[in-house]
Design an enzyme around this catalytic site. Sequence first.
Site, PDB file in Angstrom:
ATOM      1  N   LEU A 268      -5.656  -4.921  -4.565  1.00  0.00           N
ATOM      2  CA  LEU A 268      -5.906  -3.980  -5.652  1.00  0.00           C
ATOM      3  C   LEU A 268      -6.680  -2.743  -5.206  1.00  0.00           C
ATOM      4  O   LEU A 268      -6.671  -1.723  -5.911  1.00  0.00           O
ATOM      5  CB  LEU A 268      -6.667  -4.684  -6.784  1.00  0.00           C
ATOM      6  CG  LEU A 268      -5.989  -5.950  -7.340  1.00  0.00           C
ATOM      7  CD1 LEU A 268      -6.815  -6.529  -8.473  1.00  0.00           C
ATOM      8  CD2 LEU A 268      -4.573  -5.652  -7.813  1.00  0.00           C
TER       9      LEU A 268
ATOM     10  N   CYS B 252      -3.781  -4.470   9.253  1.00  0.00           N
ATOM     11  CA  CYS B 252      -4.658  -3.832   8.288  1.00  0.00           C
ATOM     12  C   CYS B 252      -5.723  -4.803   7.800  1.00  0.00           C
ATOM     13  O   CYS B 252      -6.834  -4.393   7.468  1.00  0.00           O
ATOM     14  CB  CYS B 252      -3.836  -3.305   7.116  1.00  0.00           C
ATOM     15  SG  CYS B 252      -2.842  -1.850   7.526  1.00  0.00           S
TER      16      CYS B 252
ATOM     17  N   LYS C  22       5.175  -9.563  -5.866  1.00  0.00           N
ATOM     18  CA  LYS C  22       4.985  -8.112  -5.859  1.00  0.00           C
ATOM     19  C   LYS C  22       6.184  -7.381  -6.441  1.00  0.00           C
ATOM     20  O   LYS C  22       6.036  -6.326  -7.069  1.00  0.00           O
ATOM     21  CB  LYS C  22       4.689  -7.625  -4.447  1.00  0.00           C
ATOM     22  CG  LYS C  22       3.288  -7.959  -3.976  1.00  0.00           C
ATOM     23  CD  LYS C  22       2.963  -7.310  -2.647  1.00  0.00           C
ATOM     24  CE  LYS C  22       1.531  -7.635  -2.233  1.00  0.00           C
ATOM     25  NZ  LYS C  22       1.172  -7.030  -0.933  1.00  0.00           N
TER      26      LYS C  22
ATOM     27  N   CYS D 153     -11.637 -17.456  11.689  1.00  0.00           N
ATOM     28  CA  CYS D 153     -11.736 -16.156  11.019  1.00  0.00           C
ATOM     29  C   CYS D 153     -11.232 -16.339   9.590  1.00  0.00           C
ATOM     30  O   CYS D 153     -11.339 -17.429   9.024  1.00  0.00           O
ATOM     31  CB  CYS D 153     -10.947 -15.084  11.767  1.00  0.00           C
ATOM     32  SG  CYS D 153      -9.160 -15.339  11.789  1.00  0.00           S
TER      33      CYS D 153
ATOM     34  N   GLY E  30       0.792  -1.212   0.000  1.00  0.00           N
ATOM     35  CA  GLY E  30       0.000   0.000   0.000  1.00  0.00           C
ATOM     36  C   GLY E  30       0.829   1.268   0.000  1.00  0.00           C
ATOM     37  O   GLY E  30       0.535   2.210  -0.742  1.00  0.00           O
TER      38      GLY E  30
ATOM     39  N   ASP F 120      10.531  -7.420  -1.182  1.00  0.00           N
ATOM     40  CA  ASP F 120       9.216  -7.859  -0.701  1.00  0.00           C
ATOM     41  C   ASP F 120       9.140  -9.358  -0.962  1.00  0.00           C
ATOM     42  O   ASP F 120       9.649  -9.838  -1.980  1.00  0.00           O
ATOM     43  CB  ASP F 120       8.094  -7.129  -1.454  1.00  0.00           C
ATOM     44  CG  ASP F 120       6.742  -7.237  -0.748  1.00  0.00           C
ATOM     45  OD1 ASP F 120       6.275  -8.385  -0.552  1.00  0.00           O
ATOM     46  OD2 ASP F 120       6.157  -6.203  -0.414  1.00  0.00           O
TER      47      ASP F 120
END
Length: 382
Positions: free
Chosen positions: A80, A197, A95, A339, A50, A71
């Site tokens: 996206l 996040c 990435k 979850c 991000g 990364d």
Amino acid sequence: MPLAPLVAPGPPLSPDELARYARHLTLPGVGPEGQRRIRNAKVLLVGAGGLGAPILQYLVAAGLGELTVIDDDRVESSNLQRQVIHREADVGLTKVDSAVQAARRLDAGARITPIRGQLTPDNALELFAAHDLVIDGTDNFATRYLSNDAAELSGTPLVWGTIFQFSGQVSVFTPGHGPMLRDLFPEMPDADSVPSCAEGGVFGALCGVVGATMATEALKLICGVGEPLIGRLWCYDAAAAHTMTLELETDPDREPVRELGEYHQVCAAPPATVQELEVSELAAVQAGATVQLVDVRESWEREVVAIPGSIHVPLDRVLAEGWAALPDAPEGRVTVLVCKTGARSQRAASALLAADAQATVLNLAGGTLRWASEVRGKVLDY
């Protein structure tokens, strides 16, 4: 505080470069010499997500000499919404490979080096020393503290930023010129003390604001223009459209960083007190009449995928109310928490066990995404 330019000017600009960077050439404080500094600079970008996305775009567009991107992740569809260098066609690519393609779309001659992997204590000092400046665009405490310590040991300036939900922060840590991260927060917080996040969400356009600010700070340092955010923390609240800048001070009693430590421990495996249940074992466990499968995600996530037989109790309720949030008392029951990937359910399971250490609480490893892949044969991401 103003600083001398970080990078010496490179060779004279070619006619094509003079045309391309004309808006910099007429800019007070930058000019042809500043643009030659940018063309001569070597920057390490940690993270191509991000924050890394707008940082890469603006540095490449500015004519940066050399950019190294590190990364270890792959592009997923859920990226996206905010990671604007990646496209739908890039889903599944690493990435860093996607980042190279994005850089070359901006500038076919861009000099960009991809490193597929993580910043670690084994490679950090060498990488930092090989670059004029490092920008940390990651989203975890371990890498942030590793970057800070490597910057302090190598003397390399570090542009630092963070985002969460609607808020973002940026600062510049320059060894010998103001406070470092450990002056503000001497020790890494616990891994689960702040939601990720993925758990808490992030406003997509916020990444552009904060990332562009980080790129701005990097270019200011390179050119020696303006006043970098050294000894200051820039804070942005997108929801309120409010900004403020906090003054930071060096801690005179802090011991200097003398070596790199064991940063992976902050991301350690779940505590042994919470037992993991594999997806392959779930059906057998569910066959028992005394089992409750509790999904702690948000309601909209269950519309994407939900395990049959699960009951919905959001994480916030579990953390606030404990066992009272669940429809059945723990006595004689097996409670399985689930979850998206297992992180939030791990927190819920830990909270329930803290309230009743004798209860039988299991955490579904890999969450609904792994269940969808192994049971339904469908690879999902959201």
